[in-house]
Design a protein around this motif. Structure first.
Motif, short mmCIF file in Angstrom:
data_model
loop_
_atom_site.label_atom_id
_atom_site.label_comp_id
_atom_site.label_asym_id
_atom_site.label_seq_id
_atom_site.Cartn_x
_atom_site.Cartn_y
_atom_site.Cartn_z
N TYR A 198 0.81 -1.20 0.00
CA TYR A 198 0.00 0.00 0.00
C TYR A 198 0.86 1.27 0.00
N ALA A 199 0.45 2.25 -0.82
CA ALA A 199 0.93 3.62 -0.62
C ALA A 199 0.30 4.15 0.67
N VAL A 200 0.93 5.16 1.27
CA VAL A 200 0.57 5.57 2.62
C VAL A 200 0.17 7.04 2.66
N THR A 201 -0.87 7.34 3.43
CA THR A 201 -1.29 8.71 3.72
C THR A 201 -0.97 9.02 5.18
N VAL A 202 -0.44 10.23 5.44
CA VAL A 202 -0.10 10.64 6.80
C VAL A 202 -0.86 11.92 7.14
N ASP A 203 -1.64 11.87 8.22
CA ASP A 203 -2.34 13.04 8.75
C ASP A 203 -1.70 13.38 10.09
N THR A 204 -1.01 14.52 10.16
CA THR A 204 -0.29 14.89 11.38
C THR A 204 -1.12 15.75 12.33
N THR A 205 -2.38 15.94 12.04
CA THR A 205 -3.27 16.70 12.94
C THR A 205 -4.50 15.86 13.25
N ALA A 206 -4.27 14.65 13.66
CA ALA A 206 -5.35 13.68 13.85
C ALA A 206 -5.60 13.45 15.34
N GLY A 207 -6.62 12.66 15.62
CA GLY A 207 -6.88 12.22 16.97
C GLY A 207 -7.85 13.10 17.74
N PRO A 208 -8.17 12.68 18.95
CA PRO A 208 -9.14 13.43 19.76
C PRO A 208 -8.74 14.87 20.00
N GLY A 209 -7.42 15.13 20.09
CA GLY A 209 -6.96 16.49 20.35
C GLY A 209 -6.31 17.14 19.15
N ASN A 210 -6.43 16.54 17.98
CA ASN A 210 -5.82 17.05 16.74
C ASN A 210 -4.31 17.19 16.84
#
Length: 423
Positions: A198-210
């Motif tokens: 798989y190619a990968v996506t990264v979200d660095t502002t994720a989660g309950p607290g962003n």
């Protein structure tokens, strides 16, 4: 992982796919024919961690790294394996070493197998035997479940049967050729040290607290795949960025990976999993209904491992991963409810705590103290072990149980001091 270590691991992966010749012995049941070359180890037990996947009745011990059955006037000792799932496998063979000692006329040992919980069929019955034996099983066992049983009929404690190196092999598996392992829930791979499909996506502002990282397959859900979950805790003083290459590696193999700054209190992991479940249920989210929330692991490095112990009793977990992070009081394993992976380093100050946790662990556990590894390098040097472990426990690649972890000469057994128990 250092270049020499990676070379050793790649060589082991190549060797594990090669055919293995079987030693043949003669028993009372007749001449044992040699099975076809086996490409995949489905099940193995060398009794180095006790009886392992076997249960016993009567006088049976494994104090010397083999299972020793002693005769008795009261009851015949037996040694019976856990069920061995052969789904996707064909061309099954069973091998083992055995030594009978002191049996008199009219006494014997018997080796037998059963299919799907049915009656036992004898493979071998004899009074005297020593060395290795190997039997092909009939094609009627392909794709089913088998159990192995060793029984000793002898009257004196001085009469014994010693059993070791029990292996179940398959000549074929999956829908490909004879060297292809059976598939799990993710696209199969031949080398866990390489990036996955798989190619990968990264979200660095994720989660309950962003403030966390969500790393996941860019085309999540392709071909109907639901992706297992890993929530990862970094070590103290670090953040997800310090583990970026590893987070990407695991996501490339098909896992949805979440990470944020850790704490010794693992409640942030529970909150993160709740958040991922919400995303999976949101029709507007890119991961909508593409996450397998029944296949979840918590894990971490150093303080991240300690936080994992704190919440390891979460009922949604299938396994936990603990890298260079032994609990300070030795009580961390008390919360474990499912199989656990421990990784340490031979030059890591935390390894003594990891080893104490191993001693105190009651669930199935596998430990590798990696050669040439300090506290900081433990996750990077162990990342491919983690990949294979997750593919086994979260993606149902059951062949990894023995090939990669629980068989003599397993894929990862040459990277350091390996121990396991309770399987």
């Amino acid at each position: 992982m250092s270049t020499p270590t990676r070379r050793r691991l790649r060589r082991r992966l190549r060797l594990s796919a090669a055919a293995t010749a079987c030693v043949v012995a003669a028993g009372a049941a007749g001449v044992l024919s040699s099975p076809a070359s086996a490409a995949t180890s489905v099940f193995g037990e060398d009794f180095s961690g006790g009886l392992g996947a076997f249960t016993s009745t009567g006088s049976v011990s494994a104090a010397t790294g083999a299972a020793r059955m002693s005769g008795s006037l009261l009851s015949d000792p037996t040694l019976t394996s856990a069920p061995v799932a052969l789904s996707g496998f064909s061309g099954i063979s069973v091998s083992y070493t055995r030594t009978a000692s002191g049996l008199d006329l009219g006494e014997s040992f018997t080796v037998a197998y059963s299919v799907d919980g049915g009656t036992f069929t004898t493979l071998e019955s004899a009074r005297t035997a020593s060395g290795a034996a190997s039997f092909p099983l009939p094609s009627s066992v392909d794709g089913r479940t088998v159990r192995l049983r060793f029984t000793l009929d002898a009257s004196s404690a001085l009469e014994s049967l010693t059993v070791d190196d029990v292996l179940v092999r398959a000549a074929g598996g999956g829908s490909g050729g004879p060297t292809d392992p059976p598939g799990g829930s993710l696209p199969p791979v031949t080398d866990v040290t390489a990036p996955g499909p798989y190619a990968v996506t990264v979200d660095t502002t994720a989660g309950p607290g962003n403030d966390g990282w969500l790393v996941y397959p860019a085309d999540a859900g392709r071909d109907g795949v639901d992706h297992p979950v890993l929530v990862w805790g970094p070590g103290a003083g670090s953040d997800p960025a310090a583990y970026e290459d590893m987070l990407r590696q695991w996501a490339s193999h098909g896992f949805v990976v979440y990470s944020e700054v850790s704490s010794s209190d693992g409640s942030y992991m529970v909150d993160a999993l709740d958040w991922i479940e919400d995303r999976n249920a949101d029709p507007a989210d890119p991961l909508y209904q593409d996450v397998d929330t029944s296949e979840v692991a918590f894990g971490g490095h150093s303080r991240g491992s300690i936080g994992t112990f704190d919440v390891a009793d979460d009922p949604r977990l299938e396994t936990t991963v603990h890298v260079a992070g032994g609990s300070f009081d030795g009580n961390g394993p008390d919360s474990l409810r499912n199989p656990a992976l421990y990784i340490g380093g031979d030059d890591d100050f935390a390894t003594s705590n990891v080893e104490r946790d191993y001693t105190n662990t009651d669930v199935p556990v596998w430990l590798n103290v990696l050669d040439g590894t300090d506290h900081i390098a433990a996750t990077r040097n162990g990342q491919h072990i983690i990949t294979a472990w997750l593919r086994w426990h979260l993606a149902d690649e059951e062949f990894r149980r023995t090939r990669d972890f629980l068989a003599p000469g397993c894929t990862f057994c040459g990277l350091g001091e390996t121990r396991y128990k309770n399987w």
